[in-house]
Design a protein around this motif. Structure first.
Motif, PDB file in Angstrom:
ATOM      1  N   HIS A 407       0.834  -1.204   0.000  1.00 26.47           N
ATOM      2  CA  HIS A 407       0.000   0.000   0.000  1.00 26.47           C
ATOM      3  C   HIS A 407       0.873   1.261   0.000  1.00 26.47           C
ATOM      4  CE1 HIS A 407      -3.436   2.592   1.057  1.00 26.47           C
ATOM      5  NE2 HIS A 407      -2.571   3.202   1.858  1.00 26.47           N
ATOM      6  N   GLU A 408       1.909   1.257   0.817  1.00 26.31           N
ATOM      7  CA  GLU A 408       2.788   2.434   0.874  1.00 26.31           C
ATOM      8  C   GLU A 408       3.675   2.518  -0.368  1.00 26.31           C
ATOM      9  OE1 GLU A 408       2.259   4.747   2.933  1.00 26.31           O
ATOM     10  OE2 GLU A 408       0.926   3.624   4.266  1.00 26.31           O
ATOM     11  N   HIS A 411       1.745   4.273  -2.949  1.00 25.06           N
ATOM     12  CA  HIS A 411       1.782   5.739  -2.790  1.00 25.06           C
ATOM     13  C   HIS A 411       3.058   6.305  -3.417  1.00 25.06           C
ATOM     14  CE1 HIS A 411      -1.757   6.549  -0.424  1.00 25.06           C
ATOM     15  NE2 HIS A 411      -1.386   5.776   0.590  1.00 25.06           N
ATOM     16  N   HIS A 443      -3.154  10.713   3.825  1.00 27.58           N
ATOM     17  CA  HIS A 443      -3.564  10.992   2.452  1.00 27.58           C
ATOM     18  C   HIS A 443      -5.057  11.281   2.374  1.00 27.58           C
ATOM     19  CE1 HIS A 443       0.218   9.813   0.477  1.00 27.58           C
ATOM     20  NE2 HIS A 443       0.322   8.943   1.442  1.00 27.58           N
ATOM     21  N   GLU A 448      -5.922   7.237  -1.124  1.00 31.38           N
ATOM     22  CA  GLU A 448      -6.007   5.941  -0.447  1.00 31.38           C
ATOM     23  C   GLU A 448      -6.590   4.884  -1.375  1.00 31.38           C
ATOM     24  OE1 GLU A 448      -3.820   6.403   2.046  1.00 31.38           O
ATOM     25  OE2 GLU A 448      -5.048   4.885   3.024  1.00 31.38           O
ATOM     26  N   ASN A 495      -2.580   7.061   7.744  1.00 30.66           N
ATOM     27  CA  ASN A 495      -4.023   6.838   7.646  1.00 30.66           C
ATOM     28  C   ASN A 495      -4.428   5.637   8.486  1.00 30.66           C
ATOM     29  OD1 ASN A 495      -3.325   8.154   4.811  1.00 30.66           O
ATOM     30  ND2 ASN A 495      -5.515   8.452   5.181  1.00 30.66           N
ATOM     31  N   ARG A 505      -8.595  -0.463   4.664  1.00 33.07           N
ATOM     32  CA  ARG A 505      -7.340  -0.670   3.939  1.00 33.07           C
ATOM     33  C   ARG A 505      -7.381  -1.979   3.151  1.00 33.07           C
ATOM     34  NH1 ARG A 505      -2.135   0.956   5.392  1.00 33.07           N
ATOM     35  NH2 ARG A 505      -3.198   2.879   5.928  1.00 33.07           N
TER      36      ARG A 505
END
Ligand code: ZN
Length: 601
Positions: A407-408, A411, A443, A448, A495, A505
């Motif tokens: 997930h990161e 980004h 974010h 997201e 987040n 998430r």
């Protein structure tokens, strides 16, 4: 073994240092039948501290005591010495508490939770006025000033009482000490004493048992409560552990507390379990000027490939890196981020696995760091991905770790850079305790959603593509506990992984995951807190626990996201293990704990 192998395997694959296998437990290890999971045994620091962080000189060793009275006099003296040594320290203290309710199938389970983080100033005396008056005011009284996140506490209260037995009057005038027996705690032979306050010596005296190591006679563990209790109030029970992190001293590191009785006929009053962790002993007080030896001279050389001015895009990237470096350095200085270390190599290997299989070629390599706190969160600044200790602890396997990191990474790949304002150095000039007010990496919802989508796309191309069921299952069980664990799920810098009582998430992964089945004993959806990451409370270094999995025998053993007692394997700093390797726990001594991680095997 499934859930532990990945960490060990990865560690071996990225580390040149030979690791001891986890299955050579010493027989002297105390067995805790009732303590199903334990705390990370904390790493020994390297034998020599960096010159920038001068450590206290070890106390003078006197002649060996020959009578029990002399032993008592000695540990009373050493306790005073510890109090004096810690007077200049302001460690970070974290308490995570789960209020419990009885589930007929699963036993006591979290009903709601509380989180407290602060800095303790050990130069002032400890005031013990904050006992429990009743259920409603428990937090206010017990937790004292811990109601505000990351606030410096000049009077350590509540759960931190038990860092010392009795700060002012721990002596033979106020207490009776009765020798019980010798006993090993880990590698350390201890003398065990029962401690009772003398009659009329006042309220709130220590009542319980202490373990004293038999070389220098330092207290290494305290277990008990305070007595007598005032009317309409009571003290709770605590089990407090110390670690030998610097020569001659055993410093307070873990405190476990638990109250509640769910047996039939007992009127349910208050039931909770709480873990308190203390670290950052080597942090500098705010405003305290560093010594000259502390001035950093590294990374000043300009290693850019050309001697020209940066192009606009190159300048933008330089700027982002400056912001990233500022934030990482500032968080580490505040005691919230572990220094770069072995765990980061493992995390970077997982990130690299995703990058390579997706042909991602970033201008700078992605770095990772471990946030030292328990709440489950990740965030990124520039090219650095930060993941919390609590999240690493509870993730069941490598694919779920990949899910959290992806997930990161998404980004970063999508250019969702938030931190560039931190390239201005004035924005780094704040007190440690106001870190959460001054830094933030949240974010907007659109970013997201985009990051989740990109992350899932990358995971499907990655070596983890066939194992995403485990990641989805982790999110599913998190979803079932999200309503009860709002404090654990409140991110302080990034987040939240859940909003309200629902996981947001990467929630798409839940769709294809199997149902949570409590009775399926080999289904380990998430682990208890504290099972994976070992934190050295003196220098904040982290490493992964290499513990032996303990067989799960009932659904009650699973304890996802739960707080459990601590049972660190005690060793002496600088101790020599069987291979003659000195000191550092990453190379020394057998597996660190009896039962650190609940795991299927
Ligand atoms: Zn995000």
């Amino acid at each position: 073994m499934r859930t532990l192998n990945w960490m060990v395997t990865l560690l071996l694959s990225v580390s040149a240092v030979a690791q001891q296998p986890a299955d050579t437990q010493s027989t002297s290890q105390p067995v805790q039948m009732s303590a199903p999971a334990a705390a990370p045994a904390t790493a020994q620091p390297a034998a020599t501290q960096p010159a920038a962080n001068p450590q206290p000189a070890p106390p003078q060793a006197g002649p060996q005591p020959t009578t029990m009275d002399q032993v008592v006099d000695r540990f009373v003296l050493r306790e005073k010495g510890l109090i004096t040594m810690l007077q200049t320290r302001t460690p970070v203290i974290e308490t995570y508490l789960q209020n419990l309710t009885l589930d007929p199938a699963l036993g006591p389970v979290p009903q709601n939770d509380k989180y407290f983080l602060g800095r303790m100033d050990l130069s002032t005396s400890i005031d013990r006025k904050d006992y429990i008056k009743d259920d409603q005011s428990m937090e206010k009284h017990l937790l004292g000033g811990f109601s505000k996140l990351f606030k410096v506490q000049y009077q350590p209260l509540g759960f931190s009482w038990m860092i010392f037995a009795d700060r002012n009057d721990f002596d033979r005038q106020h207490y009776d000490f009765r020798y019980i027996r010798r006993e090993f705690l880990g590698d350390v032979r201890c003398l065990v004493f029962d401690v009772t306050p003398k009659p009329k010596s006042g309220q709130g005296r220590f009542l319980g048992r202490i373990w004293v190591e038999d070389q220098d006679y330092n207290i290494v563990r305290l277990n008990g409560t305070y007595a007598p209790r005032p009317r309409n109030a009571y003290f709770f029970h605590m089990d407090s552990w110390r670690l030998n992190l610097i020569p001659g001293y055993w410093v307070p590191a873990f405190i476990y507390s638990e109250e509640g009785d769910f047996s039939a006929g007992v009127k349910n009053q208050m039931a909770f379990k709480a873990q308190t962790r203390i670290w950052g002993y080597d942090l500098k007080k705010d405003g305290q000027s560093d010594e000259l030896t502390n001035i950093k001279v590294d990374s000043v050389q300009d290693d850019s490939p050309t001697a020209q001015d940066a192009s606009p895009l190159a300048a933008e990237r330089e700027w982002q890196q400056q912001a990233e470096d500022n934030v990482v350095e500032r968080l580490q200085r505040a005691g919230l981020l572990a220094p770069d270390g072995e765990v980061d190599k493992i995390l970077q290997t997982v990130v690299n696995n995703i990058e390579v299989t997706n042909n991602i070629d970033l201008p700078r390599p992605v770095r990772t760091r471990v946030l030292l706190t328990s709440p489950l969160e990740t965030f990124s600044v520039g090219n650095t991905i930060v993941i919390s200790r609590g999240l690493i602890d509870t993730l069941p396997d490598e694919s779920s770790l990949a899910m959290a990191l992806a997930h990161e990474l998404a980004h970063i790949v999508l250019g969702h850079n938030l931190g560039s304002k931190y390239a201005f150095n004035d924005r780094m000039l704040f007190s440690d305790e106001s870190t959460y007010q001054n830094l933030g990496f949240k974010h907007i919802p659109e970013e997201e959603t985009a990051a989740d989508k990109k992350a899932i796309e990358m995971l499907k191309n990655s070596p983890y593509a066939q194992k995403l069921d485990a990641a989805g299952l982790f999110l599913r069980i998190l979803n079932t506990r999200a309503g009860a664990l709002s404090a654990l799920l409140t991110a302080h810098l990034g987040n939240n992984m859940a909003e309200g009582a629902a996981v947001t998430r990467m929630s798409q992964l839940m769709g294809s995951a199997p149902q949570v089945d409590w009775n399926k004993l080999d289904q380990i959806a998430a682990l208890p807190l504290g099972g994976r990451v070992k934190l050295n409370p003196w220098d904040d270094k982290v490493e992964l626990v290499k513990s032996q999995p303990v067989a799960i025998t009932s659904a009650r053993d699973k304890m996802p996201f739960e707080v459990t007692p601590f049972f660190p394997r005690l060793t002496r700093t600088g101790a020599t293990d069987n291979n003659g390797v000195n000191g550092n726990a990453s190379t020394a001594t057998p597996a660190p704990t009896t039962a650190s991680v609940k795991s299927a095997n």
